[in-house]
Design a protein around this motif. Structure first.
Motif, PDB file in Angstrom:
ATOM      1  N   CYS A  10     -21.586  -3.721   1.656  1.00  0.00           N
ATOM      2  CA  CYS A  10     -21.572  -3.908   0.203  1.00  0.00           C
ATOM      3  C   CYS A  10     -20.802  -2.802  -0.517  1.00  0.00           C
ATOM      4  N   LYS A  11     -20.479  -3.074  -1.787  1.00  0.00           N
ATOM      5  CA  LYS A  11     -19.781  -2.082  -2.616  1.00  0.00           C
ATOM      6  C   LYS A  11     -20.735  -0.962  -3.018  1.00  0.00           C
ATOM      7  N   ASP A  12     -20.183   0.123  -3.604  1.00  0.00           N
ATOM      8  CA  ASP A  12     -20.962   1.309  -3.979  1.00  0.00           C
ATOM      9  C   ASP A  12     -22.095   1.008  -4.953  1.00  0.00           C
ATOM     10  N   HIS A  13     -21.878   0.061  -5.885  1.00  0.00           N
ATOM     11  CA  HIS A  13     -22.880  -0.240  -6.901  1.00  0.00           C
ATOM     12  C   HIS A  13     -23.807  -1.396  -6.496  1.00  0.00           C
ATOM     13  N   GLN A  14     -23.877  -1.638  -5.177  1.00  0.00           N
ATOM     14  CA  GLN A  14     -24.712  -2.705  -4.656  1.00  0.00           C
ATOM     15  C   GLN A  14     -25.560  -2.198  -3.492  1.00  0.00           C
ATOM     16  N   TYR A  15     -26.620  -2.952  -3.193  1.00  0.00           N
ATOM     17  CA  TYR A  15     -27.380  -2.686  -1.967  1.00  0.00           C
ATOM     18  C   TYR A  15     -27.364  -3.950  -1.117  1.00  0.00           C
ATOM     19  N   CYS A  16     -27.551  -3.786   0.172  1.00  0.00           N
ATOM     20  CA  CYS A  16     -27.488  -4.886   1.114  1.00  0.00           C
ATOM     21  C   CYS A  16     -28.893  -5.410   1.398  1.00  0.00           C
ATOM     22  N   LEU A  17     -29.047  -6.735   1.333  1.00  0.00           N
ATOM     23  CA  LEU A  17     -30.310  -7.377   1.641  1.00  0.00           C
ATOM     24  C   LEU A  17     -30.101  -8.230   2.878  1.00  0.00           C
ATOM     25  N   ASN A  18     -30.723  -7.831   3.997  1.00  0.00           N
ATOM     26  CA  ASN A  18     -30.593  -8.579   5.244  1.00  0.00           C
ATOM     27  C   ASN A  18     -31.418  -9.855   5.153  1.00  0.00           C
ATOM     28  N   CYS A  25     -25.329  -9.120  -0.927  1.00  0.00           N
ATOM     29  CA  CYS A  25     -25.158  -7.874  -1.670  1.00  0.00           C
ATOM     30  C   CYS A  25     -25.734  -8.082  -3.062  1.00  0.00           C
ATOM     31  N   LYS A  26     -26.634  -7.201  -3.459  1.00  0.00           N
ATOM     32  CA  LYS A  26     -27.295  -7.294  -4.761  1.00  0.00           C
ATOM     33  C   LYS A  26     -26.892  -6.088  -5.609  1.00  0.00           C
ATOM     34  N   ALA A  27     -26.791  -6.295  -6.924  1.00  0.00           N
ATOM     35  CA  ALA A  27     -26.399  -5.225  -7.845  1.00  0.00           C
ATOM     36  C   ALA A  27     -27.500  -4.180  -7.978  1.00  0.00           C
ATOM     37  N   CYS A  28     -27.102  -2.913  -8.032  1.00  0.00           N
ATOM     38  CA  CYS A  28     -28.042  -1.818  -8.274  1.00  0.00           C
ATOM     39  C   CYS A  28     -28.535  -1.887  -9.718  1.00  0.00           C
ATOM     40  N   SER A  31     -29.507   1.872 -14.195  1.00  0.00           N
ATOM     41  CA  SER A  31     -29.755   3.309 -14.315  1.00  0.00           C
ATOM     42  C   SER A  31     -29.253   4.085 -13.100  1.00  0.00           C
ATOM     43  N   CYS A  32     -28.700   3.374 -12.113  1.00  0.00           N
ATOM     44  CA  CYS A  32     -28.287   4.001 -10.842  1.00  0.00           C
ATOM     45  C   CYS A  32     -26.783   4.165 -10.698  1.00  0.00           C
ATOM     46  N   VAL A  33     -26.408   5.192  -9.939  1.00  0.00           N
ATOM     47  CA  VAL A  33     -25.074   5.309  -9.374  1.00  0.00           C
ATOM     48  C   VAL A  33     -25.315   5.261  -7.874  1.00  0.00           C
ATOM     49  N   GLY A  34     -25.132   4.085  -7.306  1.00  0.00           N
ATOM     50  CA  GLY A  34     -25.452   3.869  -5.899  1.00  0.00           C
ATOM     51  C   GLY A  34     -26.957   3.727  -5.719  1.00  0.00           C
ATOM     52  N   CYS A  35     -27.367   2.866  -4.767  1.00  0.00           N
ATOM     53  CA  CYS A  35     -28.797   2.673  -4.553  1.00  0.00           C
ATOM     54  C   CYS A  35     -29.066   2.208  -3.129  1.00  0.00           C
ATOM     55  N   THR A  36     -30.333   2.275  -2.757  1.00  0.00           N
ATOM     56  CA  THR A  36     -30.762   1.842  -1.428  1.00  0.00           C
ATOM     57  C   THR A  36     -31.591   0.561  -1.512  1.00  0.00           C
ATOM     58  N   GLY A  37     -31.860   0.077  -2.724  1.00  0.00           N
ATOM     59  CA  GLY A  37     -32.652  -1.135  -2.910  1.00  0.00           C
ATOM     60  C   GLY A  37     -32.800  -1.459  -4.381  1.00  0.00           C
ATOM     61  N   GLU A  38     -33.684  -2.417  -4.661  1.00  0.00           N
ATOM     62  CA  GLU A  38     -33.880  -2.908  -6.025  1.00  0.00           C
ATOM     63  C   GLU A  38     -34.715  -1.937  -6.857  1.00  0.00           C
ATOM     64  N   GLY A  39     -34.332  -1.760  -8.121  1.00  0.00           N
ATOM     65  CA  GLY A  39     -35.135  -0.972  -9.046  1.00  0.00           C
ATOM     66  C   GLY A  39     -34.633   0.436  -9.285  1.00  0.00           C
ATOM     67  N   SER A  40     -35.143   1.055 -10.369  1.00  0.00           N
ATOM     68  CA  SER A  40     -34.704   2.391 -10.768  1.00  0.00           C
ATOM     69  C   SER A  40     -35.280   3.490  -9.879  1.00  0.00           C
ATOM     70  N   ASP A  41     -36.198   3.130  -8.981  1.00  0.00           N
ATOM     71  CA  ASP A  41     -36.758   4.121  -8.052  1.00  0.00           C
ATOM     72  C   ASP A  41     -35.967   4.182  -6.745  1.00  0.00           C
ATOM     73  N   LYS A  42     -34.931   3.344  -6.611  1.00  0.00           N
ATOM     74  CA  LYS A  42     -34.115   3.321  -5.385  1.00  0.00           C
ATOM     75  C   LYS A  42     -32.710   3.880  -5.617  1.00  0.00           C
ATOM     76  N   CYS A  43     -32.507   4.592  -6.730  1.00  0.00           N
ATOM     77  CA  CYS A  43     -31.192   5.158  -7.044  1.00  0.00           C
ATOM     78  C   CYS A  43     -30.861   6.312  -6.104  1.00  0.00           C
TER      79      CYS A  43
END
Length: 102
Positions: A10-18, A25-28, A31-43
């Motif tokens: 996925c791109k930098d502003h997305q996270y990968c969902l297997n 690829c889902k959008a971060c 509030s994030c610059v790059g993320c590991t998952g959904e939500g503002s707690d995964k930035c």
């Protein structure tokens, strides 16, 4: 199932969902610059206008800062998500960048 996310497709502003047999690829969060998952707690990092608070990226209320951000006469500050805007006070309107009485 092969975990396609292991290759970081996925791109930098997305996270990968297997998913079963694939991935998406889902959008971060905004509030994030790059993320590991959904939500503002995964930035990975907080975006400009946000600060890390209790493990989440939360909006900075620029209007409540000690130093005024809207400095023109008869102007009010309005907080927005990740930023702020300066608007003319009630009873005033913007005329060429100056708030004049209506």
């Amino acid at each position: 199932d092969l975990d396609e996310c292991a290759a970081s497709p996925c791109k930098d502003h997305q996270y990968c969902l297997n998913t079963d047999g694939s991935f998406s690829c889902k959008a971060c969060d905004g509030s994030c610059v790059g993320c590991t998952g959904e939500g503002s707690d995964k930035c990975k990092t907080c975006a400009s206008g946000y600060v890390k608070e209790d493990e989440k990226c939360t909006d900075i209320d620029e209007c409540s800062l000690p130093e005024k951000v809207c400095t023109e006469v008869n102007q009010d500050c309005v907080n927005t998500s990740g930023s702020y805007k300066c608007v003319c006070s009630e009873g005033f309107e913007d005329k060429d960048g100056t708030c004049v009485q209506t």
